[in-house]
Design an enzyme around this catalytic site. Structure first.
Site, PDB file in Angstrom:
ATOM      1  N   ARG A 225       0.813  -1.217   0.000  1.00  0.00           N
ATOM      2  CA  ARG A 225       0.000   0.000   0.000  1.00  0.00           C
ATOM      3  C   ARG A 225       0.851   1.273   0.000  1.00  0.00           C
ATOM      4  O   ARG A 225       0.350   2.358   0.269  1.00  0.00           O
ATOM      5  CB  ARG A 225      -0.940   0.002   1.209  1.00  0.00           C
ATOM      6  CG  ARG A 225      -1.863  -1.214   1.229  1.00  0.00           C
ATOM      7  CD  ARG A 225      -2.953  -1.102   2.258  1.00  0.00           C
ATOM      8  NE  ARG A 225      -3.761  -2.315   2.315  1.00  0.00           N
ATOM      9  CZ  ARG A 225      -4.762  -2.583   1.496  1.00  0.00           C
ATOM     10  NH1 ARG A 225      -5.071  -1.724   0.553  1.00  0.00           N
ATOM     11  NH2 ARG A 225      -5.456  -3.710   1.609  1.00  0.00           N
ATOM     12  N   HIS A 258       2.799 -11.848  -4.326  1.00  0.00           N
ATOM     13  CA  HIS A 258       1.651 -11.096  -4.859  1.00  0.00           C
ATOM     14  C   HIS A 258       2.067  -9.647  -5.062  1.00  0.00           C
ATOM     15  O   HIS A 258       2.710  -9.047  -4.211  1.00  0.00           O
ATOM     16  CB  HIS A 258       0.475 -11.168  -3.896  1.00  0.00           C
ATOM     17  CG  HIS A 258      -0.841 -10.803  -4.515  1.00  0.00           C
ATOM     18  ND1 HIS A 258      -1.115  -9.536  -4.987  1.00  0.00           N
ATOM     19  CD2 HIS A 258      -1.964 -11.529  -4.738  1.00  0.00           C
ATOM     20  CE1 HIS A 258      -2.345  -9.503  -5.472  1.00  0.00           C
ATOM     21  NE2 HIS A 258      -2.882 -10.696  -5.333  1.00  0.00           N
ATOM     22  N   TYR A 261      -1.179  -3.671  -4.738  1.00  0.00           N
ATOM     23  CA  TYR A 261      -2.523  -3.285  -5.161  1.00  0.00           C
ATOM     24  C   TYR A 261      -2.525  -1.918  -5.864  1.00  0.00           C
ATOM     25  O   TYR A 261      -3.506  -1.564  -6.519  1.00  0.00           O
ATOM     26  CB  TYR A 261      -3.460  -3.216  -3.949  1.00  0.00           C
ATOM     27  CG  TYR A 261      -3.677  -4.550  -3.276  1.00  0.00           C
ATOM     28  CD1 TYR A 261      -3.917  -5.700  -4.018  1.00  0.00           C
ATOM     29  CD2 TYR A 261      -3.655  -4.668  -1.885  1.00  0.00           C
ATOM     30  CE1 TYR A 261      -4.122  -6.925  -3.403  1.00  0.00           C
ATOM     31  CE2 TYR A 261      -3.857  -5.887  -1.255  1.00  0.00           C
ATOM     32  CZ  TYR A 261      -4.093  -7.015  -2.025  1.00  0.00           C
ATOM     33  OH  TYR A 261      -4.294  -8.227  -1.411  1.00  0.00           O
ATOM     34  N   HIS A 298      -2.277  -8.257 -10.428  1.00  0.00           N
ATOM     35  CA  HIS A 298      -3.554  -7.903 -11.041  1.00  0.00           C
ATOM     36  C   HIS A 298      -3.281  -7.105 -12.311  1.00  0.00           C
ATOM     37  O   HIS A 298      -2.512  -6.123 -12.261  1.00  0.00           O
ATOM     38  CB  HIS A 298      -4.399  -7.075 -10.085  1.00  0.00           C
ATOM     39  CG  HIS A 298      -4.833  -7.828  -8.865  1.00  0.00           C
ATOM     40  ND1 HIS A 298      -5.564  -7.248  -7.845  1.00  0.00           N
ATOM     41  CD2 HIS A 298      -4.656  -9.114  -8.482  1.00  0.00           C
ATOM     42  CE1 HIS A 298      -5.820  -8.136  -6.906  1.00  0.00           C
ATOM     43  NE2 HIS A 298      -5.263  -9.288  -7.268  1.00  0.00           N
ATOM     44  N   GLU A 333      -3.358 -12.502 -13.109  1.00  0.00           N
ATOM     45  CA  GLU A 333      -4.429 -13.096 -12.310  1.00  0.00           C
ATOM     46  C   GLU A 333      -5.787 -12.756 -12.928  1.00  0.00           C
ATOM     47  O   GLU A 333      -6.033 -11.594 -13.287  1.00  0.00           O
ATOM     48  CB  GLU A 333      -4.372 -12.574 -10.871  1.00  0.00           C
ATOM     49  CG  GLU A 333      -5.423 -13.197  -9.965  1.00  0.00           C
ATOM     50  CD  GLU A 333      -5.292 -12.772  -8.515  1.00  0.00           C
ATOM     51  OE1 GLU A 333      -6.255 -12.982  -7.750  1.00  0.00           O
ATOM     52  OE2 GLU A 333      -4.231 -12.223  -8.145  1.00  0.00           O
ATOM     53  N   ASP A 367      -7.782 -17.700  -9.981  1.00  0.00           N
ATOM     54  CA  ASP A 367      -8.445 -17.541  -8.690  1.00  0.00           C
ATOM     55  C   ASP A 367      -9.856 -18.114  -8.799  1.00  0.00           C
ATOM     56  O   ASP A 367     -10.647 -17.674  -9.637  1.00  0.00           O
ATOM     57  CB  ASP A 367      -8.497 -16.057  -8.306  1.00  0.00           C
ATOM     58  CG  ASP A 367      -9.005 -15.828  -6.900  1.00  0.00           C
ATOM     59  OD1 ASP A 367     -10.145 -16.247  -6.609  1.00  0.00           O
ATOM     60  OD2 ASP A 367      -8.290 -15.214  -6.091  1.00  0.00           O
ATOM     61  N   HIS A 370     -12.688 -15.479  -8.115  1.00  0.00           N
ATOM     62  CA  HIS A 370     -12.796 -14.516  -9.202  1.00  0.00           C
ATOM     63  C   HIS A 370     -13.453 -15.148 -10.433  1.00  0.00           C
ATOM     64  O   HIS A 370     -14.309 -14.511 -11.084  1.00  0.00           O
ATOM     65  CB  HIS A 370     -11.410 -13.988  -9.586  1.00  0.00           C
ATOM     66  CG  HIS A 370     -10.741 -13.215  -8.498  1.00  0.00           C
ATOM     67  ND1 HIS A 370      -9.451 -12.730  -8.591  1.00  0.00           N
ATOM     68  CD2 HIS A 370     -11.185 -12.848  -7.260  1.00  0.00           C
ATOM     69  CE1 HIS A 370      -9.131 -12.091  -7.483  1.00  0.00           C
ATOM     70  NE2 HIS A 370     -10.165 -12.153  -6.651  1.00  0.00           N
ATOM     71  N   HIS A 404      -5.256 -19.648  -6.826  1.00  0.00           N
ATOM     72  CA  HIS A 404      -5.705 -19.100  -5.546  1.00  0.00           C
ATOM     73  C   HIS A 404      -6.999 -19.806  -5.190  1.00  0.00           C
ATOM     74  O   HIS A 404      -7.965 -19.769  -5.965  1.00  0.00           O
ATOM     75  CB  HIS A 404      -5.938 -17.594  -5.636  1.00  0.00           C
ATOM     76  CG  HIS A 404      -4.682 -16.786  -5.704  1.00  0.00           C
ATOM     77  ND1 HIS A 404      -4.668 -15.433  -5.985  1.00  0.00           N
ATOM     78  CD2 HIS A 404      -3.382 -17.139  -5.503  1.00  0.00           C
ATOM     79  CE1 HIS A 404      -3.426 -14.997  -5.968  1.00  0.00           C
ATOM     80  NE2 HIS A 404      -2.623 -16.013  -5.677  1.00  0.00           N
ATOM     81  N   ASP A 417     -15.889  -9.449  -5.789  1.00  0.00           N
ATOM     82  CA  ASP A 417     -14.684 -10.114  -5.294  1.00  0.00           C
ATOM     83  C   ASP A 417     -14.770 -10.236  -3.779  1.00  0.00           C
ATOM     84  O   ASP A 417     -14.209  -9.438  -3.028  1.00  0.00           O
ATOM     85  CB  ASP A 417     -13.445  -9.310  -5.704  1.00  0.00           C
ATOM     86  CG  ASP A 417     -12.144  -9.977  -5.270  1.00  0.00           C
ATOM     87  OD1 ASP A 417     -12.198 -11.112  -4.765  1.00  0.00           O
ATOM     88  OD2 ASP A 417     -11.072  -9.355  -5.438  1.00  0.00           O
ATOM     89  N   HIS A 419     -14.141 -13.034  -0.926  1.00  0.00           N
ATOM     90  CA  HIS A 419     -13.613 -14.350  -0.580  1.00  0.00           C
ATOM     91  C   HIS A 419     -14.334 -14.908   0.645  1.00  0.00           C
ATOM     92  O   HIS A 419     -14.658 -14.190   1.584  1.00  0.00           O
ATOM     93  CB  HIS A 419     -12.114 -14.272  -0.291  1.00  0.00           C
ATOM     94  CG  HIS A 419     -11.296 -13.880  -1.486  1.00  0.00           C
ATOM     95  ND1 HIS A 419      -9.920 -13.959  -1.506  1.00  0.00           N
ATOM     96  CD2 HIS A 419     -11.651 -13.423  -2.710  1.00  0.00           C
ATOM     97  CE1 HIS A 419      -9.467 -13.557  -2.680  1.00  0.00           C
ATOM     98  NE2 HIS A 419     -10.508 -13.209  -3.426  1.00  0.00           N
ATOM     99  N   GLU A 449      -6.451 -17.648   0.197  1.00  0.00           N
ATOM    100  CA  GLU A 449      -6.596 -16.238   0.559  1.00  0.00           C
ATOM    101  C   GLU A 449      -7.920 -16.034   1.309  1.00  0.00           C
ATOM    102  O   GLU A 449      -8.556 -15.000   1.213  1.00  0.00           O
ATOM    103  CB  GLU A 449      -6.585 -15.357  -0.692  1.00  0.00           C
ATOM    104  CG  GLU A 449      -5.263 -15.359  -1.430  1.00  0.00           C
ATOM    105  CD  GLU A 449      -5.320 -14.511  -2.692  1.00  0.00           C
ATOM    106  OE1 GLU A 449      -4.312 -13.878  -3.013  1.00  0.00           O
ATOM    107  OE2 GLU A 449      -6.377 -14.503  -3.371  1.00  0.00           O
TER     108      GLU A 449
END
Length: 569
Positions: A225, A258, A261, A298, A333, A367, A370, A404, A417, A419, A449
């Protein structure tokens, strides 16, 4: 007369003259000295009273403070400084033993904390050796906090005391926390793990995976982040490599970091595109330094630009990154598909890969949540087979390098999205039985995840805590599905139990999804009918259609919309 007698008589006369002489006028300096002496004496009197109370109450913590306030040899300054820094709860003890309000008031020192009379004595002694405030305490003494037995009494805004105890974990507690929650399964062709923490160094991701009994894992290589991060430390890099070797992890096959973001390689703005690419490339360099081959990210979002142009920018960034690195393989992904996000369709992945120069260094991470949210069904054996056929025909099964594993809180095609834990969501346990018994997935890293946050009530308050035991149990659950009879009683009982556990949450999200669909239908109908209305008006100008001021009757599409409270102002 002996000399000694003469000297004694002379001294006696001098003392008599001093007694008979008038007192000199007070000077500012003498006034300050007398005030200081009076202050010390008054403190000693209050300290004596406090000592009497302590002897009756047998308060060991007061005795400890007194010991710390006494200078001993060369350590005197250090002891006094520590007493100045450390606060105690003498005032509270005095109140409990019936000390008067006045005595209690005298024993307070108005500062950020509240000091006992003994600590006040230590303050006077500290001033005498040049320590007049906490700023004067040497750094090496400041750095020493109270021991684990120390109690601190901190004054609140209203003057009341709040007791807190600094608890340190014992050796036994630390060893218990370090004990693995589950043992690692050896000899299995399915390599399952989770996205683990890198707190206190990337090297700790290996031991964190072992802690949950995993044989594969994902991690962030830095803060996901923030744009700016400190460089990878050589010691952490070397320890990560050593941990992988010592614990039997193949970093080229079963470790899948990963991406951040923040990164959007489809970014159109030149400055933002450079920022995203630089962050992306830094992660790839870290992968190569750690001996990691795969890197999952992503794809990004189109923004306001046309989709083909956005896909071309992603491919261009990957080609450029390939030229700047040597071994790392970025994995695209698949995404759930909300908004302008790229990757919800297999066609998006295909169109990016088709523009990559070195296709041996690009792949896909699939995933399950997803894919399901994007409309690809995985629940029944027939639906699972159909989805894999589509992937193979559109993208190519050879590009599938990692998975994933996540259940979904939202229904099929919801484009949400969200999970969910394995077996509790809309995918259900049978979808994961399909995954765990697919031969083409053998040897691939499979990363959980799923959510592990749990709400815990403590002292009337609810707080959120991580329960890594959830991952440990899910890993064993998935490993247990390998070669299990999906039509047997064991599987059906397990499937029903998990489905029941997640039933309430599925109903909640199903209702929310249906409400959203209905709202979108109404919005679409309103747009369509308004368009039809203006087309009718346009026809009137050409001598066709119905005049706008004519009564259209109850059969008019607009009449229903206008009567609907959802559209009324």
């Amino acid at each position: 007369m002996p000399a000694a007698a003469i000297a004694a008589r002379s001294n006696s006369k001098i003392q008599k003259r001093k007694r008979d002489a008038p007192a000199p006028a007070p000077t500012p300096e003498s006034t300050r000295k007398r005030a200081k002496i009076s202050k010390v004496n008054k403190t000693a009197e209050v300290d004596t009273a406090s000592k009497t109370i302590e002897e009756n109450s047998d308060a060991e913590d007061h005795t400890e403070v007194t010991k710390r306030s006494r200078p001993r040899n060369n350590a005197g300054e250090k002891k006094i400084a520590l007493s100045l820094k450390t606060t105690t709860h003498d005032i509270s003890e005095q109140s409990n033993k019936g000390i008067s309000d006045q005595e209690s008031k005298n024993s307070r020192k108005s500062k950020k904390g509240t000091y006992s009379t003994k600590t006040k004595t230590a303050v006077v002694q500290a001033e005498e050796i040049g320590i007049k405030s906490e700023e004067d305490i040497p750094k090496e003494i400041k750095s020493q906090g109270p021991s684990k037995e120390d109690e601190e009494a901190v004054a609140d805004g209203d003057g009341s005391l709040k007791k807190t105890k600094r608890k340190r974990k014992t050796k036994e507690e630390k060893e218990a926390e370090a004990m693995p929650l589950a043992s690692r399964t050896k000899g299995l062709h399915m390599f399952i793990g989770a996205h683990v923490s890198i707190a206190k160094g990337v090297q700790n991701s290996v031991t964190n995976c072992i802690h949950i009994g995993g044989n594969a894992f994902a991690l962030f290589l830095k803060s996901q982040r923030k744009w700016e991060n400190p460089p990878l430390q050589d010691a952490n890099r070397d320890q990560f490599r050593l941990n992988c070797v010592n614990h039997g992890f193949d970093a080229t096959r079963h470790v899948v970091p990963h991406g951040s973001y923040l990164v959007n390689l489809a970014q159109e703005d030149p400055d933002k595109a450079k920022q995203a690419y630089d962050c992306f490339l830094e992660d790839l360099h870290r992968c190569e330094a750690l001996g990691i081959r795969f890197y999952n990210f992503h794809p990004g979002a189109t923004g306001s630009s046309p989709r083909p142009a956005a896909l071309a920018r992603i491919a261009s960034a990957l080609n450029r990154a390939h030229r700047a690195t040597q071994t790392v393989t970025p994995l695209l992904e698949n995404m759930a598909g909300s908004g302008t996000v790229i990757g919800s369709s297999f066609a998006d992945l295909r169109d990016i890969i088709s523009q990559i120069d070195d296709k041996s260094r690009v792949g896909v991470c699939l995933d399950t949540c997803h894919a399901f949210a994007a409309g690809y069904d995985l629940r029944s054996p027939a639906a699972f087979k159909k989805t894999l056929q589509d992937f193979d025909q559109v993208v190519g099964i050879k590009y599938l390098k990692a998975l994933h594993l996540n259940d979904s809180k939202a229904p099929l095609g919801s484009r949400r999205d969200l999970h969910q834990n394995i077996g509790l969501g809309f995918l259900g346990l049978r979808a994961f039985w399909n995954v765990m018994n697919e031969k083409r997935f053998e040897g691939l890293p499979m990363v959980l995840e799923t959510p592990i946050d749990r709400r815990v009530e403590c002292d009337g308050k609810v707080k959120v805590e991580e329960d890594k035991g959830i991952w440990a149990r899910e890993i064993k659950l998935l490993e247990g599905l390998v070669a299990m009879d999906s039509e047997g009683d064991e599987f059906k009982k397990l499937e029903a139990s998990l489905a029941k556990e997640g039933e309430a949450e599925r109903k909640k999200y199903q209702a929310a999804f249906e409400k959203k669909v209905e709202k979108e239908k109404r919005k679409e109908l309103k747009t369509k009918d308004i368009g039809s209305f203006f087309r009718v008006g346009k026809g009137k100008a050409k001598g066709k259609g119905t005049p706008r001021n004519q009564d259209e009757g109850s059969d008019s599409p607009l009449s229903e919309i206008e009567d609907d409270p959802q559209y009324s102002s």
